[in-house]
Scaffold this motif. Structure first.
Motif, PDB file in Angstrom:
ATOM      1  N   TYR A  59     -55.575 -42.717  50.760  1.00 45.25           N
ATOM      2  CA  TYR A  59     -54.766 -43.099  51.926  1.00 45.25           C
ATOM      3  C   TYR A  59     -53.345 -43.433  51.465  1.00 45.25           C
ATOM      4  N   GLY A  60     -52.380 -43.062  52.288  1.00 42.08           N
ATOM      5  CA  GLY A  60     -50.990 -43.296  51.940  1.00 42.08           C
ATOM      6  C   GLY A  60     -50.445 -42.299  50.952  1.00 42.08           C
ATOM      7  N   ALA A  61     -51.154 -41.184  50.750  1.00 44.46           N
ATOM      8  CA  ALA A  61     -50.717 -40.171  49.787  1.00 44.46           C
ATOM      9  C   ALA A  61     -50.342 -38.868  50.470  1.00 44.46           C
ATOM     10  N   GLY A  62     -50.103 -38.918  51.785  1.00 44.61           N
ATOM     11  CA  GLY A  62     -49.696 -37.718  52.493  1.00 44.61           C
ATOM     12  C   GLY A  62     -50.824 -36.863  53.011  1.00 44.61           C
ATOM     13  N   ILE A  63     -52.051 -37.333  52.906  1.00 43.98           N
ATOM     14  CA  ILE A  63     -53.199 -36.544  53.394  1.00 43.98           C
ATOM     15  C   ILE A  63     -54.115 -37.427  54.238  1.00 43.98           C
ATOM     16  N   ASP A  64     -53.547 -38.427  54.915  1.00 47.58           N
ATOM     17  CA  ASP A  64     -54.360 -39.397  55.651  1.00 47.58           C
ATOM     18  C   ASP A  64     -55.315 -38.755  56.660  1.00 47.58           C
ATOM     19  N   PRO A  65     -54.889 -37.787  57.493  1.00 48.02           N
ATOM     20  CA  PRO A  65     -55.833 -37.218  58.463  1.00 48.02           C
ATOM     21  C   PRO A  65     -57.040 -36.542  57.804  1.00 48.02           C
ATOM     22  N   ILE A  66     -56.799 -35.827  56.697  1.00 49.89           N
ATOM     23  CA  ILE A  66     -57.907 -35.148  56.006  1.00 49.89           C
ATOM     24  C   ILE A  66     -58.825 -36.171  55.358  1.00 49.89           C
ATOM     25  N   THR A  67     -58.231 -37.187  54.723  1.00 48.63           N
ATOM     26  CA  THR A  67     -59.043 -38.234  54.097  1.00 48.63           C
ATOM     27  C   THR A  67     -59.884 -38.961  55.137  1.00 48.63           C
ATOM     28  N   TYR A  68     -59.280 -39.305  56.262  1.00 50.03           N
ATOM     29  CA  TYR A  68     -59.984 -40.024  57.324  1.00 50.03           C
ATOM     30  C   TYR A  68     -61.144 -39.188  57.870  1.00 50.03           C
ATOM     31  N   ALA A  69     -60.901 -37.898  58.103  1.00 49.63           N
ATOM     32  CA  ALA A  69     -61.954 -37.034  58.639  1.00 49.63           C
ATOM     33  C   ALA A  69     -63.108 -36.903  57.649  1.00 49.63           C
ATOM     34  N   CYS A  70     -62.791 -36.761  56.361  1.00 52.85           N
ATOM     35  CA  CYS A  70     -63.842 -36.643  55.340  1.00 52.85           C
ATOM     36  C   CYS A  70     -64.659 -37.930  55.232  1.00 52.85           C
ATOM     37  N   GLN A  71     -63.973 -39.080  55.255  1.00 53.65           N
ATOM     38  CA  GLN A  71     -64.696 -40.345  55.179  1.00 53.65           C
ATOM     39  C   GLN A  71     -65.637 -40.512  56.366  1.00 53.65           C
ATOM     40  N   ARG A  72     -65.146 -40.233  57.556  1.00 59.47           N
ATOM     41  CA  ARG A  72     -65.989 -40.372  58.744  1.00 59.47           C
ATOM     42  C   ARG A  72     -67.170 -39.399  58.715  1.00 59.47           C
ATOM     43  N   GLN A  73     -66.962 -38.214  58.163  1.00 62.53           N
ATOM     44  CA  GLN A  73     -68.074 -37.260  58.107  1.00 62.53           C
ATOM     45  C   GLN A  73     -69.138 -37.722  57.119  1.00 62.53           C
ATOM     46  N   ILE A  74     -68.717 -38.295  56.003  1.00 62.16           N
ATOM     47  CA  ILE A  74     -69.688 -38.851  55.049  1.00 62.16           C
ATOM     48  C   ILE A  74     -70.474 -39.979  55.709  1.00 62.16           C
ATOM     49  N   GLU A  75     -69.779 -40.851  56.429  1.00 64.56           N
ATOM     50  CA  GLU A  75     -70.461 -41.929  57.145  1.00 64.56           C
ATOM     51  C   GLU A  75     -71.402 -41.376  58.208  1.00 64.56           C
ATOM     52  N   ARG A  76     -70.996 -40.300  58.850  1.00 63.44           N
ATOM     53  CA  ARG A  76     -71.839 -39.697  59.882  1.00 63.44           C
ATOM     54  C   ARG A  76     -73.111 -39.110  59.271  1.00 63.44           C
ATOM     55  N   PHE A  77     -72.981 -38.450  58.120  1.00 59.12           N
ATOM     56  CA  PHE A  77     -74.163 -37.942  57.421  1.00 59.12           C
ATOM     57  C   PHE A  77     -75.158 -39.071  57.152  1.00 59.12           C
ATOM     58  N   LEU A  78     -74.645 -40.210  56.689  1.00 57.40           N
ATOM     59  CA  LEU A  78     -75.515 -41.337  56.357  1.00 57.40           C
ATOM     60  C   LEU A  78     -76.166 -41.919  57.605  1.00 57.40           C
ATOM     61  N   SER A  79     -75.423 -41.965  58.708  1.00 59.16           N
ATOM     62  CA  SER A  79     -75.963 -42.561  59.932  1.00 59.16           C
ATOM     63  C   SER A  79     -77.025 -41.681  60.573  1.00 59.16           C
ATOM     64  N   GLU A  80     -76.995 -40.383  60.288  1.00 58.99           N
ATOM     65  CA  GLU A  80     -77.980 -39.478  60.877  1.00 58.99           C
ATOM     66  C   GLU A  80     -79.345 -39.593  60.216  1.00 58.99           C
ATOM     67  N   GLY A  81     -79.414 -40.242  59.074  1.00 61.83           N
ATOM     68  CA  GLY A  81     -80.696 -40.468  58.426  1.00 61.83           C
ATOM     69  C   GLY A  81     -81.075 -39.338  57.489  1.00 61.83           C
ATOM     70  N   GLU A  82     -82.081 -39.611  56.648  1.00 59.51           N
ATOM     71  CA  GLU A  82     -82.497 -38.653  55.629  1.00 59.51           C
ATOM     72  C   GLU A  82     -83.157 -37.420  56.213  1.00 59.51           C
ATOM     73  N   ALA A  83     -83.550 -37.476  57.486  1.00 61.12           N
ATOM     74  CA  ALA A  83     -84.169 -36.304  58.097  1.00 61.12           C
ATOM     75  C   ALA A  83     -83.172 -35.159  58.209  1.00 61.12           C
ATOM     76  N   ILE A  84     -81.855 -35.457  58.226  1.00 65.53           N
ATOM     77  CA  ILE A  84     -80.828 -34.433  58.341  1.00 65.53           C
ATOM     78  C   ILE A  84     -80.316 -34.060  56.952  1.00 65.53           C
ATOM     79  N   VAL A  85     -79.744 -35.026  56.252  1.00 68.71           N
ATOM     80  CA  VAL A  85     -79.252 -34.814  54.892  1.00 68.71           C
ATOM     81  C   VAL A  85     -79.681 -36.008  54.048  1.00 68.71           C
ATOM     82  N   ALA A  86     -80.306 -35.750  52.910  1.00 69.77           N
ATOM     83  CA  ALA A  86     -80.777 -36.826  52.039  1.00 69.77           C
ATOM     84  C   ALA A  86     -79.598 -37.645  51.519  1.00 69.77           C
ATOM     85  N   THR A  87     -79.840 -38.928  51.302  1.00 71.08           N
ATOM     86  CA  THR A  87     -78.776 -39.812  50.820  1.00 71.08           C
ATOM     87  C   THR A  87     -78.222 -39.336  49.486  1.00 71.08           C
ATOM     88  N   SER A  88     -79.088 -38.872  48.608  1.00 71.56           N
ATOM     89  CA  SER A  88     -78.617 -38.365  47.312  1.00 71.56           C
ATOM     90  C   SER A  88     -77.704 -37.165  47.494  1.00 71.56           C
TER      91      SER A  88
END
Length: 558
Positions: A59-88
């Motif tokens: 963050y603060g390195a000129g790529i904030d929108p891409i970083t934010y979208a990637c972080q939220r997608q990782i969080e979304r993967f985790l919230s969907e549970g292991e039935a969708i994508v395993a935590t590992s």
């Protein structure tokens, strides 16, 4: 016994990306949403050593929108549970994103402007591939990083946050950025006989403390015992690490138990039979049986770690490989073995017992090598039965043959001999003359063959025993002669006593149907249409040699 499926409760507060669209229909992240209040993503318990990732550095390195979208997608993967994508798997996605986000930072600096989600296009991906190539890592490592990053970006594209072009020269992702990647991989090989024997001696000596009355259960000792179990059962790393305390189940036969392990990827259990009646290795019901010491080792570990199970965190309850740490900031806490523990213990074992390979280098030990060693050992014990070996590994015969079995010295000598014969035939222009035509197929040595009379000038005419002879061969061109012989043998049933026919000739049709034809179809040597055509032709107009008019009785060939 199948494990009951447990459905993970999904968090209803699924992470959302706060954005709007501008006049050009491009996604614009709301400025007040960047950066989020918490830039650190916690993975929680998983088979890997990764427990979190912090996106603050991007963050603060000129790529904030891409970083934010990637972080939220990782969080979304985790919230969907292991039935969708395993935590590992999510943890591996986050590790791969580091190289991608670092490249985005370099690109933003080079262009002297901030990058937005609309900049995620083919040009950016091509540059990212070039960045990976410049890191100096292996091509296979580049391929893994790219594939995991691609999974995250595709998830963003499906949600409409980035534009995904699937075809044409401007397709977001190139069709095949790493051609022939499978040929560049260096898979693990099985241990040689000398290496296996040396390792076995070292392991036998290293596990002796487990039988002491005042034994202190350490992570290193448990890791070495797990290596013993892996060597004798051929199981994969994660199922072994996540072994339950009720892994030993009753077997229908006395003095035998099943070791049942859970496979995350296939969502199924695998079992291997442990017996206590003999120390000799054998195969039982298509599952490998191993020495009784393995069962005793597992029961000993279960008994010693029972008190630790009561103190273990909730996510480690029921595990077998538990130990208490003795140093560090987590001293006196209960932990379970992981992949890093196994690698460290294997390196320590090699150094302690000076284990070396054929080149004099330190022996490389990991679960993959032990699994392939187990596969080749089973293949050797069952005299090359691929089906039994595949069942022992829990794989299909195709996967076992392609990825686990290595050619031994006898096989290499045979292939060398075949190569020398082929070269000689090419040089003398006698290719194909090695096998002589016979009324039932082809013979490699009709004068000195297995059933030949072996007299000067005498040629073998014992066609009744061709199917048993090691010099006999059949090609697709020989099917007509073979089926003519087949129907002539069947016709003999009405010409002689049934018991005599059963004793002398009944095996011939059975071998042709279930051995020659079936095996030829399985290997792709014969085509179904060619077999059916040759069978029908032989039924209506048999080969003249096997005509009743020419040969009155088959006894002349017996």
């Amino acid at each position: 016994m199948r494990k009951r499926k447990v459905f993970t409760k999904a968090d209803l507060c699924v992470p959302q990306i706060e954005y709007l669209r501008d006049r050009d229909d491009n996604v614009v992240i709301l400025p007040e949403a960047i950066p989020p209040s918490n830039t650190k993503v916690l993975f929680g318990p998983n088979p890997t050593s990764s427990r979190s990732v912090d996106f603050a550095r991007w963050y603060g390195a000129g790529i904030d929108p891409i970083t934010y979208a990637c972080q939220r997608q990782i969080e979304r993967f985790l919230s969907e549970g292991e039935a969708i994508v395993a935590t590992s798997t999510v943890a591996s996605y986050a590790r791969a994103l580091r190289d991608f986000l670092n490249y985005c930072m370099l690109r933003a600096t080079a262009f002297d402007r901030g990058l937005v989600l609309a900049d995620v296009n083919r040009d950016l991906i091509d540059g990212y591939l070039g960045h990976l190539a410049g890191l100096g890592v292996a091509t296979t490592t580049q391929n893994l990083s790219y594939a995991k990053t691609k999974s995250v970006l595709i998830a963003l594209g499906r949600r409409g946050l980035i534009d995904l072009l699937t075809s044409g020269d401007a397709a977001t992702f190139p069709n095949n950025p790493f051609p022939n990647i499978n040929r560049k991989a260096n898979p693990e090989t099985a241990l040689s006989k000398r290496e296996r024997q040396a390792l076995t001696v070292a392991l036998r000596h290293a596990i002796k403390p487990i039988w002491d009355e005042d034994v202190h259960v350490t992570g290193e000792l448990l890791s070495i015992i797990l290596l013993v179990v892996a060597l004798h059962t051929g199981r994969n790393t994660t199922p072994l690490l996540e072994m339950d305390r009720d892994c030993l189940r009753p077997h229908p036969k006395d003095n035998i138990v099943f070791l049942v392990l859970w496979k995350r990827r296939g969502y199924n259990s695998s079992k291997v039979a442990l017996r206590a009646e003999s120390d000799a290795e054998r195969v039982l019901e298509s599952t490998p049986s191993v020495k009784t010491s393995v069962e005793r080792l597992i029961r000993r570990v279960i008994a010693l770690t029972q008190p630790l199970d009561e103190e273990a965190p909730s996510y480690l309850k029921g595990r077998v490989w538990l130990y208490r740490t003795r140093a560090g900031r987590n001293a006196d806490q209960v932990h379970a073995l992981n992949a890093s523990s196994l690698l460290w213990a294997a390196s320590s074992l090699v150094a302690r017992y000076n284990l070396t390979d054929s080149d004099g280098k330190p022996l490389r030990i990991n679960i993959s090598r032990l699994r392939k060693t187990f596969a080749n050992r089973i293949f050797e014990l069952v005299d090359g039965d691929l089906a039994i070996t595949a069942a022992a590994l829990g794989n299909t015969p195709e996967v076992t043959d392609k990825h686990y079995l290595a050619s031994d010295e006898v096989t290499r000598r045979s292939w060398q001999f075949m190569g020398e014969v082929l070269v000689q035939e090419l040089l003398t222009q006698t290719i194909g003359a090695t096998f002589k035509n016979t009324p039932t197929g082809r013979c490699a040595d009709p004068v000195n063959g297995q059933y030949a009379p072996k007299r000067q000038g005498a040629t073998c005419m014992n066609f009744i025993n061709c199917l048993r002879c090691s010099h006999y061969a059949v090609t697709a061109e020989d099917l007509y002669k073979l089926f003519s012989f087949y129907f002539r043998v069947l016709a003999e049933r009405s010409r002689m006593d049934k018991r005599r026919w059963s004793r002398v000739y009944s095996h011939i049709p059975r071998l042709i149907d279930h051995y020659i034809v079936a095996e030829g179809l399985r290997r792709g040597i014969f085509k179904v249409a060619a077999v059916d055509a040759a069978r029908e032709r032989a039924r209506t107009t048999p080969h003249p040699f096997w005509s009743v008019d020419l040969i009155d009785s088959l006894e002349v060939f017996a």
